[in-house]
Structures are given as C-alpha cells and as structure tokens.
Scaffold this active site. Structure first.
Site, short mmCIF file in Angstrom:
data_model
loop_
_atom_site.label_atom_id
_atom_site.label_comp_id
_atom_site.label_asym_id
_atom_site.label_seq_id
_atom_site.Cartn_x
_atom_site.Cartn_y
_atom_site.Cartn_z
N ASP A 327 10.89 17.81 23.84
CA ASP A 327 10.61 16.46 23.38
C ASP A 327 10.99 16.38 21.90
OD1 ASP A 327 8.59 18.01 22.30
OD2 ASP A 327 7.08 16.45 22.49
N ASP A 627 3.82 15.36 28.51
CA ASP A 627 4.66 16.53 28.75
C ASP A 627 4.08 17.48 29.79
OD1 ASP A 627 6.57 15.86 26.74
OD2 ASP A 627 5.16 16.54 25.22
N GLU A 692 14.60 62.49 45.35
CA GLU A 692 13.58 63.08 46.23
C GLU A 692 13.93 62.84 47.69
OE1 GLU A 692 9.86 62.36 43.12
OE2 GLU A 692 10.20 60.99 44.78
N ASN A 717 5.88 61.29 40.68
CA ASN A 717 6.20 59.87 40.56
C ASN A 717 5.27 59.12 39.64
OD1 ASN A 717 8.20 60.39 42.39
ND2 ASN A 717 7.51 58.92 43.93
N THR A 720 4.09 62.24 35.88
CA THR A 720 5.12 62.69 34.94
C THR A 720 6.33 61.76 34.90
OG1 THR A 720 6.25 64.07 36.57
CG2 THR A 720 4.44 65.08 35.36
#
Length: 897
Positions: A327, A627, A692, A717, A720
C-alpha cells in the site's frame, strides 16, 4: 432499491422509519435488536491449543517417521520405536512452542467497536454502548468520536473523517449530506456516509444507522479475512513434495530387498529386521528438527533486525518472493501531510527537506523577512487554523502541516494570536469550500482565508506581489488557475491562501480578497524508500503499489520513489471491476502494471489471488484494516508495527517493528540465505541416509551380516548427524545473495543436480563403509559384532567429515562458508564425543550393540572415513578449475507468464 448514499436525507429516514428530531422509540429499538442482533463483528474461534499441536504432525516426513515407529513397535523393536518417537517429540515441541498463537484478527476488529455513542431516542439524547446500536438510530458525532456503525449522514457541520485505516485515503475526508448520483462509487468517494471503525477529526454532525455488525463495510472486510485462506508457503510445499518422494522411495527399496531375500530363501526374521533398518535409514529423522531449528534461528535473527516473524515457515517464504504488493499510505509514505510547494507571485517556493529551516525559490534561499508575501502566506496558514502542536499534534492533518511550516519560520501560532486575537471564525462550508477567521488588529480586523483554489480565486480582486497589493487581472487569474491544475496533476492537494482588512467583524469574508499564495500539500515518501525499491528491483523483485488515493497522487508518488510504470496511468477501480471478465492476455497486461489507485479491499484480494495464479510468489505490506484480507491471503503478509492496526498485525505473517520498508530487504536476504542453508543440509542428510541404504541393501542381497543395526542407524542419524546439519542451517548470508534473482516458484527443493550429488555422495560413503566392513570381517577375521562396530564408527565419522563437502565448488578449500562457521566445528567436536561415548560407555555401547574397538579397528574406521571427503574435495577443485565464469543471471518471470 437505491443505496443509502443515493437517497436524500428524507428518503433514507423514511426507509429506516426513523425521525431526525426524535429518533427511534424504545419499542422500535427492542424489535430491531431482536431482528438484527447486537452491533458486533462475528468472533472468530481462536485456534485451540490441541489443533496447533496436531498441526506439527501433519508433515509428510513426520507421518513417514510415525509409520516407521509403528512398524518397529509391531515387530517388537521397542527401543527403535522409542528412539524414533523421541526424535518426533523434540521436533513437535519446538514447532509447537514457536507457533503457539491464536488467530486474533477478529478479536482486534471487535475491540474497534467497543465504545460509547450518543444517540437520539424518544426525543432525548442518550449515551449507550456501541453494541446496542440498531438500524434507524440517530447517532450524534463530534470531533474525536469513533464511528460505531455505518451511517448515512443527515447533518454535517464542516464534518471531516479519517478513513485511512479503511480506505487507504491519506487525507481526512470532507463530509456532506447530499445524495450521490454515481451508482457504485468507491468507499473513499461516498462523502455522505460515515463508516464503522473510522474517526471524526473535525466538525460535528449526525447520521442515521443503515448497517450494523457484520453488515457494515468493516464487517464485510472481516468476512474477507475469514475467507482468505492462509496460503501454504513455498517451503512447506517443497518439504511435502520431498516427503512424498521419500515415501515411494522407501517403499520401493523395502519391497525389492525384502522380496529378493524372501525368494532367495532367507530367514523371515532377518528380512523383517533388514526392512525396518532400511526404513529407518531412508527417513531423515533429523530433517523436521533441523528445518524447524534453522527457521527458528532465522526468526531470532530477523527479530534483532526489527522483523518479527509469527510463523516459522514464513521465515523462508519471503526469500522466495518475486513480487511485493504494497500500500502507499504509511508504508511508502510517512502518513504525515506536509506543505511541499508554496506558489507566490514571485515564483514557486520549494520547501526544503526536514532538518532545514530554509525556503528556496529557483535554487536561491529566501527568508520571510525578505519576502512580505511569504510571511503573509505563513501567517494565514497559522491563523486560519484549528489544529494544535502542543505536546502531540492534534487536528486536521492539513492544518497541522501549515502550523509545522510556520514553526520552521519561527512563527508560533499562540504568539501570533497574541498579536492578532481571533474574534470570529467562519467554519469550513462544503458548499462554499472555504473557511475564514477574523483577527483584531488595532481598529481593524485582519481576515485570513483558505480553501479550494477555484473558490478562493473567484473571491479575489487583488494579489500580493513584491511591489505590494495590485489588482488581479484576467491574465494573472488564468496563470494562478493553470498553475493550480498543474500542481494538482503532480498529486498535490491544493489550497489557496488569501486575506483582507475590514472595519466590521461581521463583514462578508469571501469578497474583495487579496490572493497571497497557493499551497501544495502531500504525504511525502519515507526516507530511503527510493533506494530500497531500487535494491528490490536489482534483486529481481517487482514492487507493485495499490492505494485508495486518487490516480494523480498515486502517479506522483510512484514517479518520485522510482516505481516506474512505463509512463502508463495507474489502473483504476473501473478496470479492476472487470478483472474476472478478462481473458488471459488481457489479465496479464493488467497485472503488468505497477500502480493501482482507488483500490478496495476486495480488489486487493482479487489482485493478490490473480498474481498467485499467474505464478508469482507474493509478499504484501500493509497497515490498515483494509489490508487485512490481502495480508492473510498473500504468500507472506507483512504488517507495520508502529502505524499498523492490530487487525493488520494479527492477519500478517511478519510485523516490521520499525515500519521500514528497508527491513523487508533485510528479511529477503535472510530468507534467501535460509533456503540455501536448508537445501544444503537436506543434501547432507539425504546423502548420508542414502549411503546407509546402499550399504544395507548390498549386504542383504549377498546374504552378508548387516553392516549397521537399526538402533545404530538412529544414533548416527539423530545424534551425530543432526548437529552438523543444524550447523549448516545456521550459516550466515553469502556475499551477493541479493544480486541474484529469486528462485523459480516451480523449482523443487532439490533439483536434478542435487539428486545426482546425493547419489554420488551416498555411493562414496557406502563404498567406504563396506570396504572397511569387508576388511574387518574377511581380512582381519573380526567377530561380526566387532566388524559392525568398525562400520558403525566409519559411518559416524564419514558423516561428520562429510559436512565439509557442502561448501560451494567456487569457494576456497581451506577458508570458506563451512570452515568459517563456528557451529560446524562445535558440532564435529560434540559428534566425535558422542561416537567415543558409544564405543566406551558401557550403557550406551550395550544398547547399541557396539564393542570396544581395537587399534586395528580404529585405524580402519578413521582411514576409510576420510575417503569420501578426500575424493569429493579433489572433484570440487577440478570442477572449479574447469568452470568458466557463469553468464549474467536474468530475472525469471513466473512460469505461467
């Protein structure tokens, strides 16, 4: 039936069965209250806490993890199931804590209606709650009142209303009681109406209630806010698409491996264990957690730069925006009227910027002492005035502007009134379009007049020049008229100033006047807005302005701030009404404009929806009630924190605490950086997980022992692996991020190039692990459990070193965006400590089935863990040597355009 604004006062009173003198009877009020209900906006049900919690579990990746946990529990793998559950719990709690908020937009709208009003009922004036208003009530209005229902005005004594929050009109609107001939004028032009949620700034009047509650214009906007469904951000769409790919990939791998094993006559329990291990390996448990934490950190960084983000995924969404719909009033401009030009007989006076007391004509400075006509103009503006600058400015914005201009010339209204005491005021009359004040000066009276140029000019017989007062001939009269039209075409609001001296304070103020000057007022652009828009355009982001102001004002502001529209006039209301009827080419031509004027809340919503359908990712800024629907519908809604209404702030995804458009540029930079970081750590996570899967699949297909056990996979997973990924997600912005165009809205989170990289990285990691596992099992003749420990440690350390492979191929090998990230080094230190804990702490080692490694085992694990890092770095060095400088990137248009 004609609308109230088309009817005369008598007609609307007759239709409402009300009386101007007595109002409604108590019996009539009771009947109407039963029929229409309370004058309240419908309350939107706040999002319950449980629903916010459930929302955290609706991601496809989360559902896949839940399925893996359920499968593990079903086959008696309780520890694995609990481990997956712990990963989900962490992600859910983080997301829940960050997004715990109710939808309070409707509550904010309701607060606008909680006020006391004066009404005429049963012939007497009463004070009642605004909630108790009914159609037909006669409401009395004075300066400072909040209007509590939609009124058809039946009395107007120089009545003015501030409708900026509803219509975007920056100036107070003069009100009248005359019926309007136009069938459906914009709200800003319905001058015989007063609307719920607006305020009376000057004068007094009365109106008959024609609409209450949800039937008001404000109620209509609240309906639009409810109907404007929150858009799903690009990141949410991409993560869901990635999750769906992972589901099919996981199922396909599991079916192939389990089926081939079953056909080969392998043990059923072994195949179940293998399938569970592969399912766990395929799903990046850390992805939801890392994405959530990376977005949360981005949220905190943005908050420090005055951008408060209310929805996590919206942090990234602005980085994908290629169009900002904004606006004008209060966003691109100051929402503060100032006198920009002052036309005198000697020339046009340019008012210097804030911070300077100078006045300038043709590049030469001038002071009021040197120009009597300038001094007279400044004094008229201060005398013919009802505003005040004491403590806080109070009054009509136009009159405040004249007082501020006088102060810059060291003219104080109170001191001036001491010299010229006011003895009479002739209030502004919409029919005459002028106002006047009489001031005692010795034995005479000084009359100060201001008003519409054409009206004042007709009343003038003289003009004040450098030579004094001279007759105003036809040539000069035409000159003043032409200059007024020229300045109005530049978007300025024009007021003419005049004066005379009389002997009688009851004299007619509007005859034989001396024309002194012509003032052009405007709402100036915010400081630095032109430079900010230039940055947006350089970053490939379109800026489109929609305002409730007139076309001339919109065009002038757009030109001044560098919002070029190729010389075209702003798109107006009539063109926007036909938006739904346009074919694709016509609609695209209309959407190619950058300036829209006299725009309504519905049209803002339609435009945003049209831009989205055309392929644009839309960010919208705003501060008013009008708005709110668009802010909610946009891909990311951006509300102003200082000037913004509570309604706009609640509907938005992000609030700018400093109201600075430049903060949006900062947010865009953060958003783009966050997406780059998210893409980087997803590649990191998936490539490790793919390694993996490849290692387990290869072992299962040749009937070898599994190189990794399900719980070991979870440990790598989530413990670490997540921390390096999170460190990648916290990287700072790279140089030149704003010189690149926005991403293609249709581009997936991972492109073909990224999937190839994931496959290559995964194959390298899997090969290294299988080599270490095979050597330990076959050559060194280790027990299977010890060999699995070697592959577990090889995998863990290989994935830690793999974080350095995430640098850009164009970055230096030693000092780059990864090695300079302190969080990366911290994550590697912690990851190393956790791997050592898994090898040497009995409690953890027992749960993970890890044996204390021998020196040969450590040498084997560490040696092969570095192989993927060394190979990838050599490949990146070779690629950077061969790579030619890329061609300049061009701003991409949306696919459908």
């Amino acid at each position: 039936m004609a609308e109230p604004y088309q009817q005369s006062v008598e007609q609307v009173l007759e239709e409402q069965k009300s009386s101007k003198e007595t109002g409604l009877s108590q019996a009539g009020v009771h009947h109407r209250r039963h029929h229409y209900g309370a004058n309240r906006l419908r309350q939107a049900a706040s999002l319950p806490t449980w629903r916010i919690l459930i929302n955290q579990l609706e991601s496809v990746v989360v559902i896949l993890l839940l399925s893996a946990a359920a499968a593990a529990a079903l086959f008696g793998r309780t520890i694995e199931a609990l481990a997956i559950g712990a990963a989900l719990l962490v992600n859910t709690l983080i997301g829940f804590g960050m997004e715990l908020r109710a939808t309070r937009a409707m509550e904010s709208l309701q607060r606008m209606g909680k006020t006391i009003v004066r009404v005429r009922r049963d012939g007497s004036v009463q004070q009642i709650s605004a909630d108790a208003l009914v159609p037909g009530d006669i409401v009395l209005l004075e300066a400072g009142d909040m209007i509590a229902a939609d009124l058809r005005l039946i009395e107007s004594n120089r009545l003015q209303c501030d409708e900026a929050a509803l219509t975007g009109e920056s100036l107070a609107v003069d009100k009248t009681t005359d019926p309007l001939a136009e069938p459906a004028p914009p709200l800003a032009e319905r001058k015989n109406m007063a609307f719920k949620g607006t305020a009376v700034t000057e004068g007094s009047g009365a109106g008959v209630v024609v609409s209450t509650g949800m039937d008001t214009e404000l109620g209509h906007i609240s309906d639009l806010v409810e109907q404007a469904e929150q858009s799903i951000t690009p990141l949410e769409k991409r993560l869901d698409a990635l999750g769906r790919r992972l589901i099919w990939f996981t199922l396909a791998i599991a079916v192939v491996v389990a089926g081939s094993g079953f056909l080969a006559g392998k043990d059923l329990i072994l195949m179940v264990e293998t399938t569970i291990a592969m399912t766990i390996a395929a799903v990046p448990e850390g992805l939801p957690v890392v994405a959530t934490l990376a977005l949360a950190q981005g949220m905190r960084r943005m908050a420090r730069r005055n951008a408060v983000v209310k929805r996590l995924s919206a942090v990234e969404a602005l980085g994908a925006a290629n169009l900002i719909f904004t606006d004008k009033t209060g966003t691109l401009t100051e929402n503060h009227m100032t006198v920009a030009r002052l036309l005198l007989a000697r020339g046009t006076l340019t008012i210097e910027q804030e911070g300077s007391n100078g006045f300038n004509i043709d590049h030469e400075s001038i002071t009021p002492a040197e120009a009597p006509e300038l001094l007279a103009a400044l004094e008229i503006g201060a005398l013919c005035n009802n505003a005040s600058l004491q403590k806080n400015a109070v009054g009509d914005p136009t009159e405040i502007a004249f007082l501020e201009l006088a102060v810059r010339a060291d003219i104080d209204r109170d001191v001036l009134l001491g010299k010229y005491p006011e003895v009479r005021e002739v209030s502004f009359d919409p029919d005459v379009r002028m106002m006047a004040t009489f001031h005692k000066h010795g034995c005479e009276y000084r009359v100060a007049v201001k008003g519409a140029p054409e009206a004042v000019l007709d009343a003038c017989r003289y003009e004040l020049t450098t030579e004094g007062k001279i007759p105003l001939d036809d040539e000069h009269r035409q000159y003043w008229s032409t200059r007024s039209e020229e300045l109005a075409a530049e978007g300025l609001r024009m007021l003419m100033l005049a004066q005379k001296t009389v002997d009688d304070e009851q004299a007619n103020p509007y005859e034989n006047l001396t024309l002194v000057g012509l003032a052009g007022l405007r709402d100036p652009p915010r400081a630095g807005i032109r430079e900010t828009i230039a940055i947006c355009q350089a970053a490939g982001i379109r800026v489109v302005m929609g305002t409730g102001d007139h076309a001339a004002t919109a065009r002038a502001i757009a030109t001044e701030i560098g919002l070029a529209d190729h010389g075209r006039d702003p798109v107006g209301t009539d063109q926007l009404r036909a938006l739904d009827k346009l074919n694709e080419d016509e609609r695209n031509q209309l959407l190619d404009h950058s300036v829209f004027s006299r725009i309504s809340p519905e049209q803002k919503l339609d435009l945003i929806r049209s831009y989205q359908e055309a392929g644009w990712v839309v960010g919208m800024t705003g501060d008013g009630v009008n708005d709110a629907p668009g802010l909610k519908k946009a891909d990311i809604g951006i509300a102003m924190g200082q000037r913004g209404t509570a309604v706009a702030q609640e509907a938005a995804d992000m609030v700018l605490k400093d109201d600075s458009f430049h903060t949006i540029v900062v947010a865009i930079e953060h958003g783009r950086t966050i997406f780059q970081n998210i893409r980087r750590f997803i590649v990191y996570l998936l490539s490790g997980n793919l390694g993996e899967i490849m290692a387990i699949s290869a072992a299962a297909l040749v009937a070898a022992p599994l190189p990794l056990l399900p719980l070991q996979i979870l440990y790598i997973n989530f413990v670490t692996d997540v921390m390096p990924a999170l460190a990648l997600g916290l990287s700072r912005s790279e140089a030149g991020v704003l010189r690149q165009p926005p991403r293609d809205p249709g581009e997936p989170i991972l492109t073909r190039r990224h999937w190839v990289a994931i496959g290559g990285y995964g194959a390298l990691i899997a090969t290294s692990v299988l080599c270490a596992f095979s050597i330990a099992l076959v050559w060194l003749q280790m027990e299977p459990a010890s060999a699995v420990t070697v592959s577990f440690l090889t995998f863990g350390f290989a994935r830690l070193w793999h974080v350095f492979n995430m640098r850009s191929a164009n970055s230096p090998v030693i000092v780059n965006e990864i090695t300079s990230n302190a969080f990366v080094w911290i994550s590697i230190i912690i990851g190393t400590a956790l791997l050592l804990a898994a090898a040497y702490l009995p409690v953890i080692a027992e749960v993970l089935s890890v044996h204390t490694p021998s020196s040969e085992g450590w040498l084997l694990s560490l040696s092969f863990s570095f192989v993927p890092l060394i190979i990838v770095q050599l490949m990146k060095i070779g690629a950077s040597v061969r790579q030619e400088p890329p061609p300049p990137r061009q701003t991409a248009a949306p696919p459908s355009r």
